[in-house]
Design a protein around this motif. Structure first.
Motif, mmCIF file in Angstrom:
data_model
loop_
_atom_site.group_PDB
_atom_site.id
_atom_site.type_symbol
_atom_site.label_atom_id
_atom_site.label_comp_id
_atom_site.label_asym_id
_atom_site.label_seq_id
_atom_site.Cartn_x
_atom_site.Cartn_y
_atom_site.Cartn_z
ATOM 1 N N ILE A 132 0.837 -1.201 0.000
ATOM 2 C CA ILE A 132 0.000 0.000 0.000
ATOM 3 C C ILE A 132 0.878 1.261 0.000
ATOM 4 N N ASN A 133 2.063 1.148 0.597
ATOM 5 C CA ASN A 133 2.948 2.310 0.657
ATOM 6 C C ASN A 133 3.360 2.787 -0.734
ATOM 7 N N ASN A 134 3.592 1.832 -1.649
ATOM 8 C CA ASN A 134 3.984 2.203 -2.998
ATOM 9 C C ASN A 134 2.807 2.730 -3.829
ATOM 10 N N LEU A 135 1.594 2.575 -3.285
ATOM 11 C CA LEU A 135 0.421 3.132 -3.958
ATOM 12 C C LEU A 135 0.024 4.482 -3.378
ATOM 13 N N ALA A 136 0.414 4.720 -2.131
ATOM 14 C CA ALA A 136 -0.063 5.920 -1.439
ATOM 15 C C ALA A 136 1.024 6.983 -1.267
ATOM 16 N N LEU A 137 2.282 6.587 -1.374
ATOM 17 C CA LEU A 137 3.377 7.502 -1.055
ATOM 18 C C LEU A 137 4.404 7.505 -2.181
ATOM 19 N N ASN A 138 5.283 8.504 -2.174
ATOM 20 C CA ASN A 138 6.395 8.479 -3.120
ATOM 21 C C ASN A 138 7.666 8.956 -2.437
ATOM 22 N N GLU A 139 8.764 8.951 -3.188
ATOM 23 C CA GLU A 139 10.074 9.239 -2.609
ATOM 24 C C GLU A 139 10.157 10.608 -1.924
ATOM 25 N N ASN A 140 9.341 11.560 -2.399
ATOM 26 C CA ASN A 140 9.396 12.899 -1.804
ATOM 27 C C ASN A 140 8.978 12.903 -0.338
ATOM 28 N N ASP A 141 8.200 11.887 0.052
ATOM 29 C CA ASP A 141 7.758 11.819 1.445
ATOM 30 C C ASP A 141 8.921 11.630 2.413
ATOM 31 N N ILE A 142 10.058 11.176 1.900
ATOM 32 C CA ILE A 142 11.225 10.987 2.770
ATOM 33 C C ILE A 142 11.691 12.319 3.348
ATOM 34 N N GLY A 143 11.454 13.393 2.586
ATOM 35 C CA GLY A 143 11.808 14.730 3.076
ATOM 36 C C GLY A 143 13.244 14.785 3.537
ATOM 37 N N GLU A 144 13.434 15.276 4.762
ATOM 38 C CA GLU A 144 14.776 15.352 5.321
ATOM 39 C C GLU A 144 15.047 14.103 6.161
ATOM 40 N N TYR A 145 15.317 13.025 5.501
ATOM 41 C CA TYR A 145 15.761 11.799 6.179
ATOM 42 C C TYR A 145 14.754 11.228 7.184
ATOM 43 N N ARG A 146 13.477 11.152 6.784
ATOM 44 C CA ARG A 146 12.488 10.570 7.702
ATOM 45 C C ARG A 146 12.527 9.048 7.556
ATOM 46 N N THR A 147 13.017 8.398 8.602
ATOM 47 C CA THR A 147 13.306 6.961 8.494
ATOM 48 C C THR A 147 12.044 6.094 8.466
ATOM 49 N N PHE A 148 10.887 6.648 8.875
ATOM 50 C CA PHE A 148 9.658 5.859 8.786
ATOM 51 C C PHE A 148 9.273 5.624 7.325
ATOM 52 N N PHE A 149 9.901 6.365 6.431
ATOM 53 C CA PHE A 149 9.639 6.194 5.000
ATOM 54 C C PHE A 149 10.743 5.391 4.330
ATOM 55 N N LYS A 150 11.623 4.820 5.130
ATOM 56 C CA LYS A 150 12.660 3.941 4.574
ATOM 57 C C LYS A 150 12.065 2.544 4.470
ATOM 58 N N LEU A 151 11.814 2.120 3.247
ATOM 59 C CA LEU A 151 11.070 0.896 3.018
ATOM 60 C C LEU A 151 11.773 0.045 1.969
#
Lengths: 430, 313
Positions: free
Chosen positions: A265-284
């Motif tokens: 679901i993450n690859n359908l709802a989010l993209n790389e820009n969500d990482i912002g400044e090194y937000r590790t919850f978006f490291k998938l």
């Protein structure tokens, strides 16, 4: 014995019968559905039934999540079967497949039995174990597919790791075919992008982070699909993230291979820009890709190339996440937000509701041979009742999972699960 | 009047042209202090600066140390080995421990990109990024800019060629950001294996030949090539690399006659730069070291003096 249940005046969306109509669901003493649809509207209720008027709500078959990491045994501080199942109930997930990446690895009959027993005693939803494809997930020796399957393993996977040895893969697939076992793998090249921590591209370059090129997923996937064709085994690509992978699946099907695929679901709802400044919850893993990739994957889901959607629920603690980005672990929790995040695609008009529910319930149940994913009479009454239009915000304090590493903290959703039933029993009510 | 709206210096990204000009102007003043006989001021008297280096660096660490001391701060150095302990744990744990000692500024170098930003979220003092992985090294870019500005009188519209291992270089990233912000024309010259993905969209012109990339350049900025990257992994050999990308007199001829030659150090003589060029008349490598102290004085003074004033980011 369960108390009979009648849910009245709700919209029923059941992909197993291609049914979308306002009606009633009647559940009998045995926790099975007696009737579900418009034709049940004026049938009488069984004696002693609990009757609920659900006007404005929508019932769907309980969701089936084919990729959940639990943490038990070995990392109970992150998640147990009990806590994962409560999170699942909140998210309308009534059945999930537990990944074998635990400590010890689920590669032996006794461990499969441990998972089944623990889940039966502690979990409020149905839990099915996936067993390791190779001993210790080492990618070398195959496990006892026949015995493990008899013990209750519903599929074989190497969890977070790919199988790099082509010969091992061929033998495993050849052998597994005889037992009708589904092999579910994630593909990531051993060398290409091996030290990568996010999608390769401009953003990774500015952040000074090593990238994972799309070819790192596509090359081993194409190889796997060739071997699936060669061996005629049932192959499931667990998580694809780029449109070229969907294309490869399409081509393999045209060649007659028995292959299916899923997406997080993450690859359908989010993209790389969500990482912002090194937000590790978006490291998938697979990494969040570009917005173009995300949009293409939503289309591939809508047209059915992508069979199923998984939460890839992967609880991580501060000890593995509160680190510099490159050093942090991959993964995000997702059981509680699977349905709500998926409904964004429904509300956005990109994927019809019927296809979405199919991808999160009926289809995974069919691929993995589970008694789930339908509301037809006689089926187990695993039901998720949704308010499709309720707006809500996910606050950290409300997270039920033992770990809090959600990429959707403070996210706004439209539509949530308001009731969840497992075998006719209420396990969640919002 | 302090007009610098930032609490930390984590990167060049986020700084405006005004911010950069402000820091460079202050650094110009700091150069004067360092050239006096009496080099110690009392600007930061009573304040504590901790240099927290997870990666060994003699040059940068001593530059920050000297800068702090010349401003009158109490300076403490902490070098934390990377090998024996789990990196991440050490970072946060050490930071919290140090934070409890009430430092006023923490100067951090770490091998992971984003480490300085992570630390800045956890501590209550100012944080200066002294290099985080392959991300940024803002004070290096500022000292490079100061060196160029003092020699050329301006930064806008000059042509700067950054040559060598751009892929692994935080110095290159910070310089590309800063020079673009100041209106310079930036080129990168490197073999394709040493350029990051998407480089053409990073605000630079990309060249693979020194002769073309250096043509009419006002500044030739060489980058260090790490030893472990020379033998077969990214380039076939030192010999081949020097042949095509090492800066020698012949290649330098393509640049303007008065072009500056720069290098962030430490140099690999005979790999990315010939000795005769490094020590030659166009080289400003030693000035860069001098400007380093001045820029770091300016940065710390600015951050610390603005700490109790006005809005900050």
């Amino acid at each position: 014995m369960t108390r009979p249940l009648v849910l009245k005046n709700l919209r029923i969306v059941d992909p197993s019968r291609n049914l979308d109509e306002v009606g009633t669901i009647i559940v009998g003493h045995d926790g099975r559905i007696l009737a579900a649809g418009a034709d049940a509207q004026n049938q009488g209720a069984p004696d002693g039934a609990f009757v609920k008027d659900c006007t404005g709500l929508t019932a769907v078959p309980g969701l089936v999540d084919a990729r959940v990491f639990v943490g038990e045994p070995g990392s109970e501080h992150r998640e147990t079967f009990e806590s994962a199942s409560r999170a699942a109930a909140v998210g309308g997930v009534t059945t999930f497949i537990a990944m074998p990446d635990t400590d010890p690895v689920i590669d032996d009959i006794a461990l499969v039995e441990f998972v089944k027993k623990t889940a039966r005693d502690k979990a409020v939803v149905n839990v099915h174990p996936a067993a390791a494809l190779t001993k210790g997930l080492a990618g070398e020796e195959m496990t006892e597919f026949g015995l493990l399957r008899e013990a209750g393993a519903v599929c074989f996977t190497n969890g977070r790791r790919s199988i790099h040895d082509t010969l091992v893969l061929r033998r495993a697939m050849t052998y597994a075919r005889e037992f009708g076992a589904v092999i579910s793998l994630e593909t990531r090249d051993k060398y290409l992008g091996a030290n990568g921590v996010m999608h390769e591209g401009l953003l990774a370059s500015w952040l000074g982070l090593a990238g994972i090129p799309r070819e790192s997923e596509i090359i081993p996937l194409e190889r796997d699909l060739r071997i699936a064709g060669l061996t005629k085994a049932a192959y499931h690509a667990a998580q694809i993230s780029v449109p070229e992978s969907a294309e490869a699946i399409r081509t393999a099907r045209e060649r007659g291979a028995n292959v299916t695929c899923g997406i997080s679901i993450n690859n359908l709802a989010l993209n790389e820009n969500d990482i912002g400044e090194y937000r590790t919850f978006f490291k998938l893993s697979p990494p969040l890709r570009s917005e173009d990739d995300r949009v293409a994957m939503v289309e591939a889901l809508a047209d059915g190339t992508i069979d199923i959607v998984v939460s890839s629920h992967d609880p991580q603690d501060v000890d593995t996440k509160r680190l510099p980005f490159a050093d942090a672990a991959d993964g995000a929790i997702g059981l509680e937000t699977l349905a709500a995040a998926a409904l964004r695609l429904h509300h956005g008009g990109q994927v019809p509701l019927m296809r979405l529910i199919d991808a999160m319930s009926t289809r995974p149940a069919a691929i993995f041979g589970l008694d789930a994913g339908t509301l037809k009479p006689g089926a187990k009454a695993d039901i998720a009742v949704l308010d499709l239009d309720e707006p809500w915000v996910l606050y950290k304090e409300a997270i039920v999972s033992r770990s809090k590493n959600t990429p959707f903290e403070n996210a706004r959703f439209t539509g949530r699960v308001v009731q969840t039933y497992v075998a006719g029993k209420l396990v969640h009510s919002a | 009047m302090i007009t610098f709206p930032h609490r930390h210096l984590l990167g060049i990204k986020g700084l405006t042209e005004q911010d950069i000009t402000y820091l460079l102007d202050r650094a110009d003043e700091a150069v004067q202090i360092s050239r006096q006989r009496e080099k110690k001021t009392s600007t930061l008297r009573g304040l504590t600066q901790i240099n927290l280096f997870f990666e060994a660096s003699t040059r940068t660490q001593s530059s920050f140390e000297l800068a702090g001391k010349r401003l009158g701060a109490d300076v403490m150095n902490m070098s934390v080995g990377n090998s024996s302990v789990k990196k991440g744990e050490t970072l946060i744990d050490t930071a919290m421990t140090l934070n409890a000692m009430h430092p006023d500024v923490l100067v951090v170098r770490h091998s992971s990109a984003g480490a300085a930003a992570l630390l800045a979220q956890k501590v209550s003092c100012s944080v200066v990024n002294a290099g985080d992985g392959q991300h940024e090294h803002p004070t290096q870019a500022l000292l490079d800019a100061l060196t160029i500005r003092r020699a050329k009188g301006k930064l806008s519209r000059i042509i700067v060629a950054i040559c060598g291992d751009v892929l692994h270089s935080r110095v290159a990233r910070s310089n590309i950001l800063l020079l673009n912000q100041m209106g310079a024309r930036v080129r990168v010259v490197a073999p394709a294996t040493l350029l990051p993905s998407g480089i053409a969209d990073m605000g630079v012109e990309v060249y693979h030949s020194m002769a073309e990339g250096l043509k009419d350049a006002d500044v030739v900025m060489m980058l260090r090539l790490q030893r472990e990257r020379m033998a077969g992994a990214f380039v076939p050999s030192v010999r081949e690399y020097f042949h095509y990308y090492g800066l020698d007199a012949e290649k330098l001829k393509a640049a303007k006659e008065d072009a500056l030659v720069m290098h962030p150090g430490p140099m690999n003589r005979g790999v990315e730069i010939a000795s005769e060029i490094a020590d030659g008349p166009q080289s400003v490598i030693e000035q860069q070291v001098e400007m380093g102290v001045a820029v770091r004085m300016a940065v710390m003074e600015t951050l610390l003096l603005s700490q109790n004033q006005g809005p900050r980011l």
